[in-house]
Design a protein around this motif. Structure first.
Motif, PDB file in Angstrom:
ATOM      1  N   GLU A  36       0.831  -1.205   0.000  1.00  4.15           N
ATOM      2  CA  GLU A  36       0.000   0.000   0.000  1.00  4.15           C
ATOM      3  C   GLU A  36       0.864   1.253   0.000  1.00  4.15           C
ATOM      4  O   GLU A  36       0.617   2.200  -0.760  1.00  4.15           O
ATOM      5  N   ALA A  37       1.878   1.269   0.865  1.00  9.79           N
ATOM      6  CA  ALA A  37       2.755   2.435   0.953  1.00  9.79           C
ATOM      7  C   ALA A  37       3.523   2.637  -0.352  1.00  9.79           C
ATOM      8  O   ALA A  37       3.689   3.778  -0.812  1.00  9.79           O
ATOM      9  N   ALA A  38       3.982   1.548  -0.963  1.00  8.84           N
ATOM     10  CA  ALA A  38       4.729   1.665  -2.218  1.00  8.84           C
ATOM     11  C   ALA A  38       3.879   2.284  -3.314  1.00  8.84           C
ATOM     12  O   ALA A  38       4.349   3.119  -4.093  1.00  8.84           O
ATOM     13  N   LEU A  39       2.601   1.903  -3.377  1.00 15.27           N
ATOM     14  CA  LEU A  39       1.721   2.410  -4.429  1.00 15.27           C
ATOM     15  C   LEU A  39       1.241   3.828  -4.156  1.00 15.27           C
ATOM     16  O   LEU A  39       0.778   4.509  -5.073  1.00 15.27           O
ATOM     17  N   GLU A  40       1.338   4.254  -2.891  1.00 12.52           N
ATOM     18  CA  GLU A  40       0.871   5.592  -2.522  1.00 12.52           C
ATOM     19  C   GLU A  40       2.007   6.546  -2.212  1.00 12.52           C
ATOM     20  O   GLU A  40       1.763   7.689  -1.814  1.00 12.52           O
ATOM     21  N   ARG A  41       3.245   6.113  -2.420  1.00 15.12           N
ATOM     22  CA  ARG A  41       4.372   6.965  -2.057  1.00 15.12           C
ATOM     23  C   ARG A  41       4.418   8.185  -2.970  1.00 15.12           C
ATOM     24  O   ARG A  41       4.189   8.089  -4.190  1.00 15.12           O
ATOM     25  N   PRO A  42       4.675   9.362  -2.424  1.00 14.95           N
ATOM     26  CA  PRO A  42       4.811  10.556  -3.256  1.00 14.95           C
ATOM     27  C   PRO A  42       5.895  10.353  -4.316  1.00 14.95           C
ATOM     28  O   PRO A  42       6.939   9.762  -4.057  1.00 14.95           O
ATOM     29  N   GLY A  43       5.629  10.841  -5.497  1.00 17.42           N
ATOM     30  CA  GLY A  43       6.565  10.683  -6.602  1.00 17.42           C
ATOM     31  C   GLY A  43       6.281   9.486  -7.475  1.00 17.42           C
ATOM     32  O   GLY A  43       6.891   9.330  -8.527  1.00 17.42           O
ATOM     33  N   LEU A  44       5.368   8.626  -7.057  1.00 18.38           N
ATOM     34  CA  LEU A  44       4.968   7.478  -7.868  1.00 18.38           C
ATOM     35  C   LEU A  44       3.502   7.636  -8.240  1.00 18.38           C
ATOM     36  O   LEU A  44       2.640   7.789  -7.377  1.00 18.38           O
ATOM     37  N   ASP A  45       3.240   7.622  -9.542  1.00 20.57           N
ATOM     38  CA  ASP A  45       1.880   7.682 -10.063  1.00 20.57           C
ATOM     39  C   ASP A  45       1.478   6.263 -10.431  1.00 20.57           C
ATOM     40  O   ASP A  45       1.884   5.745 -11.466  1.00 20.57           O
ATOM     41  N   ALA A  46       0.691   5.625  -9.573  1.00 24.99           N
ATOM     42  CA  ALA A  46       0.368   4.212  -9.778  1.00 24.99           C
ATOM     43  C   ALA A  46      -0.290   3.962 -11.122  1.00 24.99           C
ATOM     44  O   ALA A  46      -0.132   2.887 -11.706  1.00 24.99           O
ATOM     45  N   SER A  47      -1.013   4.937 -11.653  1.00 25.41           N
ATOM     46  CA  SER A  47      -1.700   4.735 -12.937  1.00 25.41           C
ATOM     47  C   SER A  47      -0.728   4.648 -14.104  1.00 25.41           C
ATOM     48  O   SER A  47      -1.066   4.107 -15.159  1.00 25.41           O
ATOM     49  N   ALA A  48       0.491   5.169 -13.928  1.00 25.10           N
ATOM     50  CA  ALA A  48       1.491   5.137 -14.998  1.00 25.10           C
ATOM     51  C   ALA A  48       2.746   4.381 -14.622  1.00 25.10           C
ATOM     52  O   ALA A  48       3.457   3.886 -15.493  1.00 25.10           O
ATOM     53  N   ASP A  49       3.031   4.277 -13.328  1.00 21.34           N
ATOM     54  CA  ASP A  49       4.305   3.724 -12.864  1.00 21.34           C
ATOM     55  C   ASP A  49       4.180   2.322 -12.289  1.00 21.34           C
ATOM     56  O   ASP A  49       5.132   1.818 -11.687  1.00 21.34           O
ATOM     57  N   SER A  50       3.038   1.669 -12.434  1.00 24.10           N
ATOM     58  CA  SER A  50       2.871   0.327 -11.876  1.00 24.10           C
ATOM     59  C   SER A  50       2.008  -0.524 -12.794  1.00 24.10           C
ATOM     60  O   SER A  50       1.228  -0.012 -13.602  1.00 24.10           O
ATOM     61  N   LEU A  51       2.183  -1.828 -12.635  1.00 26.21           N
ATOM     62  CA  LEU A  51       1.373  -2.798 -13.376  1.00 26.21           C
ATOM     63  C   LEU A  51       1.099  -4.002 -12.477  1.00 26.21           C
ATOM     64  O   LEU A  51       1.926  -4.352 -11.634  1.00 26.21           O
ATOM     65  N   PRO A 176      21.437   6.500  -2.908  1.00 26.93           N
ATOM     66  CA  PRO A 176      21.710   7.393  -4.028  1.00 26.93           C
ATOM     67  C   PRO A 176      20.964   8.715  -3.982  1.00 26.93           C
ATOM     68  O   PRO A 176      21.352   9.664  -4.653  1.00 26.93           O
ATOM     69  N   ARG A 177      19.883   8.796  -3.224  1.00 27.63           N
ATOM     70  CA  ARG A 177      19.150  10.063  -3.146  1.00 27.63           C
ATOM     71  C   ARG A 177      18.543  10.209  -1.754  1.00 27.63           C
ATOM     72  O   ARG A 177      18.266   9.224  -1.074  1.00 27.63           O
ATOM     73  N   ARG A 178      18.348  11.442  -1.348  1.00 25.27           N
ATOM     74  CA  ARG A 178      17.724  11.735  -0.059  1.00 25.27           C
ATOM     75  C   ARG A 178      16.203  11.749  -0.251  1.00 25.27           C
ATOM     76  O   ARG A 178      15.694  12.461  -1.102  1.00 25.27           O
ATOM     77  N   TRP A 179      15.500  10.952   0.534  1.00 24.84           N
ATOM     78  CA  TRP A 179      14.049  10.916   0.412  1.00 24.84           C
ATOM     79  C   TRP A 179      13.455  12.221   0.938  1.00 24.84           C
ATOM     80  O   TRP A 179      13.831  12.680   2.017  1.00 24.84           O
ATOM     81  N   PRO A 180      12.500  12.809   0.226  1.00 22.54           N
ATOM     82  CA  PRO A 180      11.756  13.936   0.794  1.00 22.54           C
ATOM     83  C   PRO A 180      10.992  13.466   2.035  1.00 22.54           C
ATOM     84  O   PRO A 180      10.654  12.290   2.165  1.00 22.54           O
ATOM     85  N   TYR A 181      10.678  14.414   2.910  1.00 22.06           N
ATOM     86  CA  TYR A 181      10.020  14.048   4.161  1.00 22.06           C
ATOM     87  C   TYR A 181       8.704  13.315   3.925  1.00 22.06           C
ATOM     88  O   TYR A 181       8.419  12.302   4.599  1.00 22.06           O
ATOM     89  N   ASP A 182       7.882  13.798   3.000  1.00 20.26           N
ATOM     90  CA  ASP A 182       6.566  13.169   2.822  1.00 20.26           C
ATOM     91  C   ASP A 182       6.685  11.737   2.312  1.00 20.26           C
ATOM     92  O   ASP A 182       5.872  10.875   2.660  1.00 20.26           O
ATOM     93  N   GLU A 183       7.706  11.455   1.522  1.00 21.47           N
ATOM     94  CA  GLU A 183       7.909  10.086   1.053  1.00 21.47           C
ATOM     95  C   GLU A 183       8.373   9.187   2.199  1.00 21.47           C
ATOM     96  O   GLU A 183       7.857   8.076   2.389  1.00 21.47           O
ATOM     97  N   TRP A 184       9.322   9.680   2.980  1.00 25.50           N
ATOM     98  CA  TRP A 184       9.779   8.916   4.136  1.00 25.50           C
ATOM     99  C   TRP A 184       8.620   8.638   5.085  1.00 25.50           C
ATOM    100  O   TRP A 184       8.454   7.519   5.579  1.00 25.50           O
ATOM    101  N   ALA A 185       7.813   9.649   5.343  1.00 32.13           N
ATOM    102  CA  ALA A 185       6.702   9.490   6.282  1.00 32.13           C
ATOM    103  C   ALA A 185       5.712   8.433   5.790  1.00 32.13           C
ATOM    104  O   ALA A 185       5.243   7.601   6.587  1.00 32.13           O
TER     105      ALA A 185
END
Length: 291
Positions: A36-51, A176-185
């Motif tokens: 659930e968190a992976a599909l709702e993480r900020p920066g990921l658009d499940a409609s385009a970035d998942s199958l 490789p990258r610093r997660w933004p706060y909202d993604e980490w949360a």
């Protein structure tokens, strides 16, 4: 979004939805709230970035997502060897190229020889290793003595910003990258299994200097430490051992005597955890390739 991949007769795919998590989790060996968190993480658009791949009867046979330079592909054990993994890896690469990522990394269980072979054949190289460690209780966990200037207590909502900073500062040394706060949360305190009463924060001179973020995963008799970090200027004082001991004690009191956590080869922490009595249960390899 790239075209849907070609699949064996009777199989079809569509973008993943949060409601699919209850089926994806068992298929992929993941906690439902992690999916659930992976599909709702900020920066990921499940409609385009998942199958998700649906087998002929309509059940979920496989899934994939892409987020920047990272992706994940999981195929149910019963559906391996049909070309689903290769099709989803190809789709993930095309999606990564489409969003402008120069590289793509994927993590594979070391026991998944077929998945490893797919990535090797496509030019992926080893980037890192992850180890799942376990600490088996032989009795009530002993609480290590605190350094004189340090206090420890359970996590509170007010600790979140400082905990985020300590964790990301520590992880910046290898990720490789610093997660933004909202993604980490969303990926930690936003999970339904997050257990603030079992998570531990250590303070020195009014500043948070160590943290263990803990999950009470359903259908598990073990405690799990999702993230453990100590501020650089407080390392070498036994603080990681102390925070971990307090987390282990809390889980033990709730009937979860054994403790697990993952560590990454980039942290250099494996030897430390082994000195604390933890042992490797299983491992995964992170593979990466230029696109």
């Amino acid at each position: 979004m790239p075209p849907f991949p070609e699949l064996p007769a009777g199989f079809r795919c569509r973008p993943a939805e949060t409601a699919d998590a209850t089926a994806i989790g068992p298929m992929a060996g993941l906690a439902v709230d992690e999916v659930e968190a992976a599909l709702e993480r900020p920066g990921l658009d499940a409609s385009a970035d998942s199958l998700v791949v649906l087998e002929p009867a309509g059940g979920i046979a496989a899934w994939a997502w892409v987020r920047g330079r990272r992706s994940q592909v999981d195929v149910g054990t019963a559906y391996r060897g049909l070309g689903l993994g290769t099709a989803l890896v190809e789709w993930a690469e095309q999606r990564a190229i489409e969003i402008g990522s120069p590289t793509l990394a994927q993590t594979v269980e070391d026991e998944d020889l077929a998945g490893t072979a797919i990535l090797r054949a496509r030019g992926y190289e080893v980037l890192a290793t992850n180890w799942e460690l376990e600490l088996r209780a032989t009795g009530v966990p002993a609480l290590a003595a605190l350094p004189a200037d340090v206090s420890i207590r359970p996590f509170g909502a007010e600790d979140a910003p400082a905990a985020y900073t300590v964790i990301q500062d520590a992880f910046d040394e290898w990720q490789p990258r610093r997660w933004p706060y909202d993604e980490w949360a969303r990926m930690t305190i936003g999970r339904s299994s997050f257990a603030p009463e079992l998570s531990q924060v250590a303070y020195a001179d009014g500043e948070l200097v160590g943290v263990a973020m803990c999950l009470a995963l359903p259908d598990s008799q073990e405690g799990h430490v999702e993230q453990l970090a100590v501020r650089r200027d407080h390392r070498g004082k036994g603080l990681a051992r102390t925070v971990l001991a307090h987390a282990s004690f809390g889980f033990f009191q709730q009937g979860r005597p054994n403790l697990t956590l993952w560590t990454h080869s980039g942290t250099g922490a494996l030897a430390m955890y082994e000195r604390l009595g933890m042992s490797v249960r299983r491992s995964t390899t992170v593979f990466s390739r230029d696109l």
